[in-house]
Design an enzyme around this catalytic site. Structure first.
Site, PDB file in Angstrom:
ATOM      1  N   ARG A   1       0.753  -1.336  -0.116  1.00  0.00           N
ATOM      2  CA  ARG A   1      -0.041  -0.064  -0.036  1.00  0.00           C
ATOM      3  C   ARG A   1       0.788   1.126   0.015  1.00  0.00           C
ATOM      4  O   ARG A   1       0.666   2.184  -0.680  1.00  0.00           O
ATOM      5  CB  ARG A   1      -0.898   0.021   1.180  1.00  0.00           C
ATOM      6  CG  ARG A   1      -1.487   1.138   1.272  1.00  0.00           C
ATOM      7  CD  ARG A   1      -3.000   1.221   2.387  1.00  0.00           C
ATOM      8  NE  ARG A   1      -2.756   0.497   3.449  1.00  0.00           N
ATOM      9  CZ  ARG A   1      -2.111   0.661   4.726  1.00  0.00           C
ATOM     10  NH1 ARG A   1      -1.494   1.547   4.675  1.00  0.00           N
ATOM     11  NH2 ARG A   1      -2.038  -0.256   5.508  1.00  0.00           N
TER      12      ARG A   1
ATOM     13  N   TYR B   1     -17.020  17.943 -14.027  1.00  0.00           N
ATOM     14  CA  TYR B   1     -17.301  16.416 -14.181  1.00  0.00           C
ATOM     15  C   TYR B   1     -18.492  16.200 -13.119  1.00  0.00           C
ATOM     16  O   TYR B   1     -18.174  16.514 -11.695  1.00  0.00           O
ATOM     17  CB  TYR B   1     -16.141  15.640 -13.986  1.00  0.00           C
ATOM     18  CG  TYR B   1     -16.603  14.080 -13.816  1.00  0.00           C
ATOM     19  CD1 TYR B   1     -17.357  13.299 -14.743  1.00  0.00           C
ATOM     20  CD2 TYR B   1     -16.306  13.542 -12.607  1.00  0.00           C
ATOM     21  CE1 TYR B   1     -17.834  12.107 -14.509  1.00  0.00           C
ATOM     22  CE2 TYR B   1     -16.719  12.216 -12.618  1.00  0.00           C
ATOM     23  CZ  TYR B   1     -17.370  11.283 -13.209  1.00  0.00           C
ATOM     24  OH  TYR B   1     -17.607  10.333 -13.159  1.00  0.00           O
TER      25      TYR B   1
ATOM     26  N   ASP C   1      -7.954  20.101 -13.224  1.00  0.00           N
ATOM     27  CA  ASP C   1      -8.325  18.870 -13.828  1.00  0.00           C
ATOM     28  C   ASP C   1      -7.858  18.699 -15.386  1.00  0.00           C
ATOM     29  O   ASP C   1      -8.425  19.306 -16.061  1.00  0.00           O
ATOM     30  CB  ASP C   1      -9.725  18.509 -13.518  1.00  0.00           C
ATOM     31  CG  ASP C   1      -9.834  16.944 -14.004  1.00  0.00           C
ATOM     32  OD1 ASP C   1      -9.413  16.306 -14.965  1.00  0.00           O
ATOM     33  OD2 ASP C   1     -10.930  16.467 -13.411  1.00  0.00           O
TER      34      ASP C   1
ATOM     35  N   LYS D   1      -9.060   7.761 -18.658  1.00  0.00           N
ATOM     36  CA  LYS D   1      -9.265   8.229 -19.990  1.00  0.00           C
ATOM     37  C   LYS D   1      -8.042   8.280 -20.998  1.00  0.00           C
ATOM     38  O   LYS D   1      -7.346   7.160 -21.153  1.00  0.00           O
ATOM     39  CB  LYS D   1      -9.874   9.844 -19.732  1.00  0.00           C
ATOM     40  CG  LYS D   1     -10.814   9.879 -18.655  1.00  0.00           C
ATOM     41  CD  LYS D   1     -12.229   8.938 -19.044  1.00  0.00           C
ATOM     42  CE  LYS D   1     -13.214   9.027 -17.850  1.00  0.00           C
ATOM     43  NZ  LYS D   1     -13.150   9.386 -16.579  1.00  0.00           N
TER      44      LYS D   1
HETATM   45  C1  PLP Z   1     -12.808  15.217 -15.983  1.00  0.00           C
HETATM   46  C2  PLP Z   1     -12.830  14.358 -15.130  1.00  0.00           C
HETATM   47  N1  PLP Z   1     -12.529  14.406 -14.152  1.00  0.00           N
HETATM   48  C3  PLP Z   1     -12.570  13.280 -13.191  1.00  0.00           C
HETATM   49  C4  PLP Z   1     -13.131  12.082 -13.665  1.00  0.00           C
HETATM   50  C5  PLP Z   1     -13.238  11.022 -12.587  1.00  0.00           C
HETATM   51  O1  PLP Z   1     -12.486   9.936 -12.817  1.00  0.00           O
HETATM   52  P1  PLP Z   1     -12.905   8.448 -12.625  1.00  0.00           P
HETATM   53  O2  PLP Z   1     -13.885   8.076 -13.254  1.00  0.00           O
HETATM   54  O3  PLP Z   1     -11.400   7.645 -13.123  1.00  0.00           O
HETATM   55  O4  PLP Z   1     -13.073   8.366 -11.040  1.00  0.00           O
HETATM   56  C6  PLP Z   1     -13.792  11.972 -14.685  1.00  0.00           C
HETATM   57  C7  PLP Z   1     -14.729  10.842 -15.103  1.00  0.00           C
HETATM   58  O5  PLP Z   1     -15.310  10.866 -15.937  1.00  0.00           O
HETATM   59  C8  PLP Z   1     -13.582  13.043 -15.660  1.00  0.00           C
HETATM   60  O6  PLP Z   1     -14.297  13.100 -16.764  1.00  0.00           O
END
Ligand code: PLP
Length: 379
Positions: A46, A98, A170, A195
């Site tokens: 971990r 998001y 982000d 992604k």
């Molecule tokens: C811009 C963005 N940030 C964060 C996330 C969250 O990521 P995760 O689905 O890997 O937890 C997403 C998920 O679609 C996203 O599109």
């Protein structure tokens, strides 16, 4: 080194035990100590795992940070970053982040005494107005999902530096191949590695890349304390993904351009949201701070019925949440990614029932156009 070279080599060294060129998947929970109290530097998985460490080093270099930590999901990475603020603190957030990020902030972290204000961060004065005595962080997504609102990262970073606030970006949609927020002055980048970084829709993961020692120390501590680590196998997958990032992104970019221009010419499509259009608000800001427009596009078909007909008819485009895979994914934000918002909140953000989002993949563009053309005929 150039980006493609770093993407392939950063963090990757031949395995000391065997010379294996590819970083092995160290599928172990623990490591043998040399003697009581004397570990090899690896004590428990971990806390530290060589496959994860290789990925973390790779991401640190690609984003130009001081440290990177990989998590079990993008949301786990964002949650870890939010531990840099405490009960009583206030955070200013891009108003159509998001849906899962909004859900975390509004429905989880508010219960722990954090306060959030959501503003259109494309206008810096909105952030300035929202800042209070208790504000500690500004959290932005650019472009935002799914309306593609663009925020000037350098301006936000400067404001944060002047006011002693932490700036977080982000960077999931563009990846460091197209946009490097830390070079523009931001303190922290977060990713859903699920992604484009992984790029093959076969792993869920996240990462935080830090520039300040005190943040890096805290996030490392939180990663170990909370334990939402990325598994060795997922770390290996994402590391394999980033090796081809510099090959995949230009193809995404080119296909995105072709699909956006095609959609804009279709009479049944009322509006196309893509930062590459010169009349897209913030287009000039985007050109300054990024080297491409990515392959995320949203378009409005005017009604739920029209969106449903299109989404039921596409064949090559997969009706699915998520984005950034080599295969084209198409979704309906109101009922899928942004279902966490109330209808009133969605209306305020411009996420109508007729809005469709497409993550354009790396297929032959002609095949994608043929699929969309056929689906539009059914609308
Ligand atoms: C811009 C963005 N940030 C964060 C996330 C969250 O990521 P995760 O689905 O890997 O937890 C997403 C998920 O679609 C996203 O599109």
């Amino acid at each position: 080194m150039g980006f493609a070279t770093d993407a392939i080599h950063a963090g990757v060294v031949p395995d000391p035990a065997t010379g294996s060129v590819m970083t092995p998947i160290y599928q172990t929970s623990t490591y043998v100590y040399e003697s009581p109290g004397k570990s090899t530097g690896y004590d428990y998985a971990r806390t530290i795992n060589p496959t994860r460490s290789a990925l973390e080093a790779n991401l640190r270099v690609l984003e130009g940070g001081k440290a990177a930590y990989a998590f079990a999901s993008g949301m786990a990475a964002i949650s870890a970053v939010m531990t840099l603020v405490k009960a009583g603190d206030h955070v200013v957030v891009s108003h159509n982040v998001y849906g899962g990020t909004y859900r975390l902030f509004a429905r989880v972290l508010e219960d722990y005494g954090l306060a959030f204000t959501y503003v259109d961060t494309s206008m810096i004065e909105n952030i300035e107005r929202a800042v209070r005595k208790t504000t500690r962080m500004v959290y932005v997504e650019t472009p935002t999902n799914p309306i593609m609102i663009l925020t000037d990262i350098a301006l936000v970073a400067r404001l944060c530096r002047e006011r002693g606030l932490i700036s977080v970006v982000d960077n999931t949609f563009l990846t460091p191949y197209l946009q490097r927020p830390l070079d523009l002055g931001a303190d922290i980048v977060v990713h859903s590695t699920t992604k484009y970084l992984n790029g093959h829709s076969d792993s869920v993961g996240g990462a935080a890349i830090l520039t300040r020692d005190e943040h890096a120390e805290r996030i490392k501590f939180v990663q170990n304390s909370v334990g939402a680590i990325l598994s060795p196998f997922d770390s290996w997958l994402v590391l394999r993904g980033t090796k081809t990032l510099a090959l995949r992104m230009p193809r995404h970019e080119e296909n995105g351009r072709v699909v956006a221009r095609f959609l804009r010419k279709q009479p049944k499509v009322r509006k196309v949201y893509w930062p590459g259009f010169s009349d897209h608000p913030g287009h000039e800001v985007h050109r300054r701070q990024a080297t491409g427009f990515g392959s995320m596009i949203s378009f409005d078909l005017g009604s739920l019925e029209a969106a449903q007909r299109l989404l039921k008819t596409v064949r090559l485009c997969s009706l699915a949440e998520s984005l950034g895979g080599v295969e084209t994914l198409i979704s309906h934000p109101a009922t899928m990614t942004h279902a966490g918002y109330t209808q009133a909140e969605r209306d305020a953000l411009g996420i109508g029932q007729g809005l469709v989002r497409i993550s354009v993949g790396c297929e032959d563009a002609e095949d994608l156009l043929a699929d969309l053309r056929r689906a539009l005929e059914a609308v």
